[in-house]
Scaffold this active site. Structure first.
Site, PDB file in Angstrom:
ATOM      1  N   LYS A  15       0.782  -1.061   0.026  1.00  0.00           N
ATOM      2  CA  LYS A  15       0.098  -0.019  -0.223  1.00  0.00           C
ATOM      3  C   LYS A  15       0.999   1.316  -0.074  1.00  0.00           C
ATOM      4  O   LYS A  15       0.710   2.106  -0.718  1.00  0.00           O
ATOM      5  CB  LYS A  15      -0.708   0.106   1.158  1.00  0.00           C
ATOM      6  CG  LYS A  15      -1.917  -1.092   1.403  1.00  0.00           C
ATOM      7  CD  LYS A  15      -2.638  -1.189   2.430  1.00  0.00           C
ATOM      8  CE  LYS A  15      -2.062  -1.078   3.871  1.00  0.00           C
ATOM      9  NZ  LYS A  15      -1.272  -2.557   4.125  1.00  0.00           N
ATOM     10  N   ARG A  88      -9.806   0.749   8.418  1.00  0.00           N
ATOM     11  CA  ARG A  88      -9.351  -0.602   8.750  1.00  0.00           C
ATOM     12  C   ARG A  88     -10.438  -1.612   9.657  1.00  0.00           C
ATOM     13  O   ARG A  88     -10.165  -2.677   9.796  1.00  0.00           O
ATOM     14  CB  ARG A  88      -8.286  -0.587   9.682  1.00  0.00           C
ATOM     15  CG  ARG A  88      -6.768  -1.032   8.966  1.00  0.00           C
ATOM     16  CD  ARG A  88      -5.788  -0.472   9.884  1.00  0.00           C
ATOM     17  NE  ARG A  88      -4.643  -1.374   9.687  1.00  0.00           N
ATOM     18  CZ  ARG A  88      -3.586  -0.720   9.400  1.00  0.00           C
ATOM     19  NH1 ARG A  88      -3.442   0.431   8.735  1.00  0.00           N
ATOM     20  NH2 ARG A  88      -2.471  -1.435   8.770  1.00  0.00           N
ATOM     21  N   ARG A 166      -0.395  -9.411  13.073  1.00  0.00           N
ATOM     22  CA  ARG A 166      -1.023  -8.382  12.337  1.00  0.00           C
ATOM     23  C   ARG A 166      -1.636  -9.092  11.083  1.00  0.00           C
ATOM     24  O   ARG A 166      -3.014  -8.447  10.989  1.00  0.00           O
ATOM     25  CB  ARG A 166       0.163  -7.359  11.707  1.00  0.00           C
ATOM     26  CG  ARG A 166       0.734  -6.423  12.725  1.00  0.00           C
ATOM     27  CD  ARG A 166       1.987  -6.047  12.381  1.00  0.00           C
ATOM     28  NE  ARG A 166       1.942  -5.082  11.034  1.00  0.00           N
ATOM     29  CZ  ARG A 166       2.964  -4.673  10.243  1.00  0.00           C
ATOM     30  NH1 ARG A 166       4.333  -5.190  10.604  1.00  0.00           N
ATOM     31  NH2 ARG A 166       2.791  -3.912   9.421  1.00  0.00           N
TER      32      ARG A 166
HETATM   33  P1  AP5 Z   1       4.895  -1.598   1.883  1.00  0.00           P
HETATM   34  O1  AP5 Z   1       4.516  -0.610   0.738  1.00  0.00           O
HETATM   35  O2  AP5 Z   1       5.461  -0.825   3.089  1.00  0.00           O
HETATM   36  O3  AP5 Z   1       3.622  -2.439   2.418  1.00  0.00           O
HETATM   37  P2  AP5 Z   1       2.204  -1.833   3.098  1.00  0.00           P
HETATM   38  O4  AP5 Z   1       1.187  -2.573   2.581  1.00  0.00           O
HETATM   39  O5  AP5 Z   1       2.134  -0.432   3.174  1.00  0.00           O
HETATM   40  O6  AP5 Z   1       2.491  -2.463   4.511  1.00  0.00           O
HETATM   41  P3  AP5 Z   1       2.638  -1.886   6.061  1.00  0.00           P
HETATM   42  O7  AP5 Z   1       3.196  -2.932   6.942  1.00  0.00           O
HETATM   43  O8  AP5 Z   1       2.993  -0.283   6.018  1.00  0.00           O
HETATM   44  O9  AP5 Z   1       1.069  -1.751   6.244  1.00  0.00           O
HETATM   45  P4  AP5 Z   1       0.087  -1.914   7.577  1.00  0.00           P
HETATM   46  O10 AP5 Z   1      -1.271  -1.764   7.085  1.00  0.00           O
HETATM   47  O11 AP5 Z   1       0.171  -3.357   8.256  1.00  0.00           O
HETATM   48  O12 AP5 Z   1       0.929  -1.155   8.506  1.00  0.00           O
HETATM   49  P5  AP5 Z   1       0.687   0.594   9.007  1.00  0.00           P
HETATM   50  O13 AP5 Z   1       1.764   1.095   8.839  1.00  0.00           O
HETATM   51  O14 AP5 Z   1      -0.407   1.135   8.074  1.00  0.00           O
HETATM   52  O15 AP5 Z   1       5.683  -2.801   1.471  1.00  0.00           O
HETATM   53  C1  AP5 Z   1       6.109  -3.875   2.292  1.00  0.00           C
HETATM   54  C2  AP5 Z   1       7.442  -4.396   2.073  1.00  0.00           C
HETATM   55  O16 AP5 Z   1       7.732  -4.989   0.720  1.00  0.00           O
HETATM   56  C3  AP5 Z   1       8.582  -3.170   1.726  1.00  0.00           C
HETATM   57  O17 AP5 Z   1       9.853  -3.429   2.006  1.00  0.00           O
HETATM   58  C4  AP5 Z   1       8.687  -2.999   0.088  1.00  0.00           C
HETATM   59  O18 AP5 Z   1       9.565  -2.437  -0.404  1.00  0.00           O
HETATM   60  C5  AP5 Z   1       8.314  -4.444  -0.226  1.00  0.00           C
HETATM   61  N1  AP5 Z   1       7.408  -4.492  -1.545  1.00  0.00           N
HETATM   62  C6  AP5 Z   1       6.513  -3.536  -2.018  1.00  0.00           C
HETATM   63  N2  AP5 Z   1       6.032  -4.304  -3.012  1.00  0.00           N
HETATM   64  C7  AP5 Z   1       6.770  -5.234  -3.361  1.00  0.00           C
HETATM   65  C8  AP5 Z   1       6.870  -6.213  -4.582  1.00  0.00           C
HETATM   66  N3  AP5 Z   1       5.883  -6.078  -5.518  1.00  0.00           N
HETATM   67  N4  AP5 Z   1       7.847  -7.193  -4.591  1.00  0.00           N
HETATM   68  C9  AP5 Z   1       8.491  -7.059  -3.464  1.00  0.00           C
HETATM   69  N5  AP5 Z   1       8.707  -6.544  -2.630  1.00  0.00           N
HETATM   70  C10 AP5 Z   1       7.879  -5.542  -2.411  1.00  0.00           C
HETATM   71  O19 AP5 Z   1       0.113   0.488  10.173  1.00  0.00           O
HETATM   72  C11 AP5 Z   1       0.815   0.118  11.278  1.00  0.00           C
HETATM   73  C12 AP5 Z   1       0.180   0.042  12.789  1.00  0.00           C
HETATM   74  O20 AP5 Z   1      -0.274   1.189  12.831  1.00  0.00           O
HETATM   75  C13 AP5 Z   1      -1.170  -1.129  12.764  1.00  0.00           C
HETATM   76  O21 AP5 Z   1      -0.493  -2.476  12.956  1.00  0.00           O
HETATM   77  C14 AP5 Z   1      -1.847  -0.543  13.724  1.00  0.00           C
HETATM   78  O22 AP5 Z   1      -1.545  -0.875  15.053  1.00  0.00           O
HETATM   79  C15 AP5 Z   1      -1.810   1.139  13.415  1.00  0.00           C
HETATM   80  N6  AP5 Z   1      -2.785   1.497  12.600  1.00  0.00           N
HETATM   81  C16 AP5 Z   1      -2.557   1.966  11.455  1.00  0.00           C
HETATM   82  N7  AP5 Z   1      -3.784   2.378  10.754  1.00  0.00           N
HETATM   83  C17 AP5 Z   1      -4.829   2.213  11.697  1.00  0.00           C
HETATM   84  C18 AP5 Z   1      -6.147   2.123  11.652  1.00  0.00           C
HETATM   85  N8  AP5 Z   1      -7.036   2.582  10.648  1.00  0.00           N
HETATM   86  N9  AP5 Z   1      -7.010   1.822  12.738  1.00  0.00           N
HETATM   87  C19 AP5 Z   1      -6.372   1.213  13.687  1.00  0.00           C
HETATM   88  N10 AP5 Z   1      -4.831   1.063  13.856  1.00  0.00           N
HETATM   89  C20 AP5 Z   1      -4.103   1.474  12.713  1.00  0.00           C
END
Ligand code: AP5
Length: 251
Positions: A15, A88, A166
């Site tokens: 994402k 979410r 997660r």
């Molecule tokens: P990346 O692009 O970083 O993936 P992502 O989907 O953004 O992953 P996140 O872990 O950031 O998402 P998340 O939703 O769990 O965490 P968030 O930060 O929102 O890619 C991941 C990796 O893969 C990178 O190394 C990238 O280079 C690689 N990659 C990408 N595409 C690739 C490909 N095609 N091939 C190979 N490699 C690739 O949230 C964190 C925490 O915050 C949550 O756990 C929760 O506690 C809290 N939180 C956030 N939002 C909320 C909400 N709305 N409600 C409640 N709690 C929340």
């Protein structure tokens, strides 16, 4: 013109990676709840103190905190908004629906094994939030952010045990949103497997389609195209649309 895209998908589905590319090309303001919360934790704000324990455990920060935060952030944006990590839960989606219409919910679908490998190999920049991968997206210099030169780090919640939790939390709380947006007719699911650029091609086609439906157009093209001239293939970024009737309507 207003337009809202929601990025859906499990942790590590790309994402953030795809969202960054979309906002660069189409001019969307990207609001990432994860980035906001991590910044709040780093700065030791009230929000950060409340959120930290949930994030460390791989759980969700309570709805009332997140909804309050996002209502303000979204209200401050007046144009194209890309929501990464929000909503979410169904409760968050209902709160969002009271505030604005979602034009497109883009769901990135990736298998668990690949997600675990991506997340445990991810390295992040604490200053500009750029994201790298130890194998597929290495920084030019080991451990250093290409964009701002800061030292890269591994997120606490990217350790394997937390990642598994997660994924469970995602399945229970966030997966129902696929059905939610499907029923609203705004869902597009994209297989998030392949190179980052290959996936982006599919993502941008989905976004172009909402532009065609009357949403906002992409950013202005380079100066070599005027409104009356026929765009040269070099300037026009959508070769498949070049000769289509739709293209003529847009002109
Ligand atoms: P990346 O692009 O970083 O993936 P992502 O989907 O953004 O992953 P996140 O872990 O950031 O998402 P998340 O939703 O769990 O965490 P968030 O930060 O929102 O890619 C991941 C990796 O893969 C990178 O190394 C990238 O280079 C690689 N990659 C990408 N595409 C690739 C490909 N095609 N091939 C190979 N490699 C690739 O949230 C964190 C925490 O915050 C949550 O756990 C929760 O506690 C809290 N939180 C956030 N939002 C909320 C909400 N709305 N409600 C409640 N709690 C929340």
């Amino acid at each position: 013109m207003k337009s809202t895209i929601v990025l859906l998908g499990p942790p590590g589905s790309g994402k953030g990676t795809q969202g960054e590319k979309l906002s660069d090309e189409f001019g969307y303001v990207r609001l990432s709840t994860g980035d906001m919360l991590r910044e709040a934790v780093r700065n030791g704000t009230e929000l950060g103190k409340k959120a930290k324990s949930y994030m460390d455990a791989g759980g969700l920060v309570p709805n009332d905190i997140i909804i309050g935060l996002m209502k303000e952030k979204i209200a401050a944006c007046n144009g194209k908004v890309l929501l990464d990590g929000f909503p979410r839960t169904v409760e968050q989606a209902d709160a969002l629906a009271e505030q604005l219409d979602v034009d497109l919910a883009l769901n990135l679908d990736v298998a668990d094994e690949e997600l675990i490998s991506r997340l445990t190999n991810r390295r992040s920049c604490p200053d500009c939030n750029a994201v790298y991968h130890l194998v597929t997206k290495k920084p030019k210099k080991d451990g250093v952010c290409d964009k701002c030169g800061a030292q890269l780090y591994q997120r606490d919640d990217d350790k394997e045990a937390t990642v598994k939790n997660r994924l469970e939390v995602y399945r229970k709380n966030t997966m129902p949103l696929i059905d939610y947006y499907q029923k609203k007719g705004t869902l597009v699911t994209i297989m998030g497997v392949g190179s980052i650029d290959e996936i982006y091609e599919k993502v941008r086609k989905a976004v172009q389609r909402i532009s065609m439906r009357g949403g906002p157009p992409p950013r202005p093209l380079p100066l070599c195209q005027t409104s009356r001239s026929i765009p040269s293939p070099r300037c026009w970024p959508y070769p498949n649309l070049y000769l289509s009737p739709l293209f003529r309507v847009i002109q």
